[in-house]
Design a protein around this motif. Structure first.
Motif: not given
Lengths: 308, 262
Positions: A66-83
């Motif tokens: 769960t923790d790994i997926f939480l990190l992964l999905s958060a990174l994906l969202l940040v990537w999508e928004i910022t870049l």
């Protein structure tokens, strides 16, 4: 079967859902736009489904997952928004996720061929090393006199990076495949060998005595006692070898190959296709994760007799 | 039988003379470091004596062999084999002429004898210390050797388990058509008295046999009535006094302690 959801699980699904909606509805920044972002959407759905499947297969003790997926999905969202949406950084060097994942649609054939050729080289070199290093290590670990010579030599030689053999490998061996198999063989030989010798040497002497009271032949001693007794150490050596093999392989491919994972990155780097470089990195990461989890399974099975 | 062993730095055993009759149960007792385990190593063939020899039935012992079965304190079993595989493995190598079904049948029978029918596929680390020793004993009996060598087999067990194991050993040992010869190392006086026909008391530096005491009690022995027997009490206090003298000697001569192991 009802899935056990906690706050983090809902958080993952929420993050993935937000990313999905952003990707599907809000248009990308003009510099990041792609004609087809279906693959990115597919990846988001795949992540969500994969997480739910993990949750289903392991109802207990899934905190790490769960923790790994939480990190992964958060990174994906940040990537999508910022870049992806805002293009805050140089769009050439830092592409958005939709553009990167679209590469898997356009280049899948070349990527698949790359995975196949890389895996072929990796597995041949690695298996060759296992087949030679383990028997040699078992025998040398068993013979005190050979051990006294071989162990210091092995310890001295093993840290030499295998790529130093590259110039000679290229000159002496006919094809790129042959020379990289050779490099991987050399690179993974020493850690497996040292692990095996050390493993034999560290088997409890009383167990060997116990085996000797049964009157075993040398062959049986090696196969039934030394090999299983040394296995924990052999496997830790093999893990180091696997990592070294992978590094060696990608470096070799970047220098001299015409196909493969490392080559794909280097080739696209020359054309400044950085979105393809990142796609290649993701591909390598996925391949590494798959190989490592296979290795873990094998290790768990062959060491099932060990207290954990 | 004669043994002698001169290590490079110390003399573990010197001038040890011990004759064991067929079917006798002999205990070796003595303070730690007096060479009890060295005797087991020599008889089992793991170590060669530097001087003298061990003989079984007029034949000199050279190397290990299937005519001797060994149980060690807590490391006889191979951790990568299940209880069943451990026993099968031993039978395979001591009696290679047996067909596979016969080996497996024997292994199952002996597991049943020691009450471990439910744990054939358990790896040693999942078993308790007592269960592991029961597997070791089952393995020793299953290989059907002429001589049993037991090196403090119950030394790592708690006292209840030890009582159970002593009774089990006696039961298995006296059940067969002919009794096997047993060489049993222990540092427990009660254990030695209960089990043995003869007790060899050893003393250290260099290891030697100080005295051999015959134990007169008739078999089968009963633990309860034995402990009330005046003869038993007398023998026990006598043994303890010999061992106690040894220990006093040890304390008076502190140099001996570090010589124990090379």
């Amino acid at each position: 079967m009802i899935l056990k959801f906690n706050r983090e699980s809902w958080g993952i699904l929420f993050l993935l859902a937000v990313t999905f909606v952003l990707a599907a509805i809000v248009p990308d920044a003009p510099s990041q736009a792609v004609a087809e972002n279906g693959i990115f959407l597919g990846v988001i759905i795949f992540l969500a489904v994969f997480y739910l499947v993990q949750l289903y297969l392991q109802p207990e003790n899934n905190r790490a997952v769960t923790d790994i997926f939480l990190l992964l999905s958060a990174l994906l969202l940040v990537w999508e928004i910022t870049l992806g949406k805002l293009a805050l950084l140089d769009p050439l060097l830092f592409p958005g996720p939709a553009r990167v994942f679209a590469v898997f649609g356009s280049d899948w054939q070349i990527m698949l061929a790359g995975v196949a050729s890389s895996l072929f080289i990796l597995i041949s070199g690695y298996l060759l090393a296992l087949l030679i290093a383990v028997p040699a290590g078992l025998y040398i670990g068993w013979r005190k006199r050979l051990f006294d010579v071989a162990y210091p030599v092995a310890k001295a030689v093993s840290p030499i990076p295998p790529t130093v053999y590259l110039p000679y490998a290229i000159v002496l061996l006919p094809t790129f495949t042959a020379s990289s198999v050779f490099l991987i063989f050399i690179g993974s030989f020493w850690p497996i060998f040292v692990g095996t010798v050390f493993g034999v040497f560290s088997i409890d002497h009383r167990l060997i005595n116990s085996a000797r009271t049964l009157g075993l032949s040398d062959h049986q001693m090696v196969r039934r006692i030394l090999l299983p007794g040394a296995l924990p150490s052999i496997l830790s050596g093999s893990l180091i070898s696997l990592i070294i093999s992978f590094i060696t392989l990608t470096v070799a491919e970047m220098i001299a190959a015409t196909s493969g994972l490392g080559w794909y990155i280097e080739y696209n780097h020359q054309f400044a296709n950085y979105y393809k470089v990142i796609a290649g990195m993701i591909l390598i990461a996925v391949v590494v994760i798959v190989i490592m989890s296979v290795f873990d399974r094998v290790q768990q099975y062959v060491l099932r007799w060990q207290q954990r | 039988m004669q043994y002698g062993n001169n290590g490079s730095r110390y003399t573990a055993l010197s001038n040890v003379n011990l004759t064991i009759n067929n079917g006798d149960f002999i205990s070796l007792i003595g303070p730690s470091g007096c060479g009890k385990s060295t005797i087991i190593d020599i008889v089992s063939g793991i170590r060669e004596p530097t001087n003298g020899m061990a003989m079984i039935d007029q034949k000199q012992v050279t190397g290990t062999g299937p005519d001797r079965g060994t149980v060690f304190q807590d490391y006889s079993l191979f951790p990568w084999m299940t209880a069943f595989e451990n026993i099968c493995f031993a039978i395979e190598h001591t009696s290679p002429e047996y067909p596979r079904e016969e080996i497996e049948k024997r292994a199952r029978d002996y597991l049943e004898l020691v009450g471990l029918t439910r744990f054939p596929n358990a790896y040693p680390f999942t078993l308790s210390g007592g269960m592991r020793q029961r597997v070791s004993i089952a393995r020793m009996f299953a290989t059907d050797p002429q001589v049993f060598l037991m090196d403090e087999p119950f030394g790592a067990l708690d006292s209840l388990n030890r009582i159970y194991m002593q009774d089990l050993l006696l039961k298995l040992w006296s059940e067969g058509t002919e009794r096997k010869t047993v060489l049993f190392v222990t540092h427990d006086v009660d254990e030695a008295l209960l089990l043995s026909d003869k007790i060899a008391v050893m003393s250290p530096s260099p290891g030697r046999i100080k005295e051999i005491i015959s134990i007169p009690f008739a078999r089968p022995r009963c633990r309860k009535s034995l402990s009330a027997d005046p003869e038993y009490i007398h023998l026990k206090s006598y043994l303890l006094s010999i061992l106690y003298c040894e220990m006093l000697g040890e304390i008076g001569n502190p140099d001996t302690e570090w010589k124990e192991r090379p």
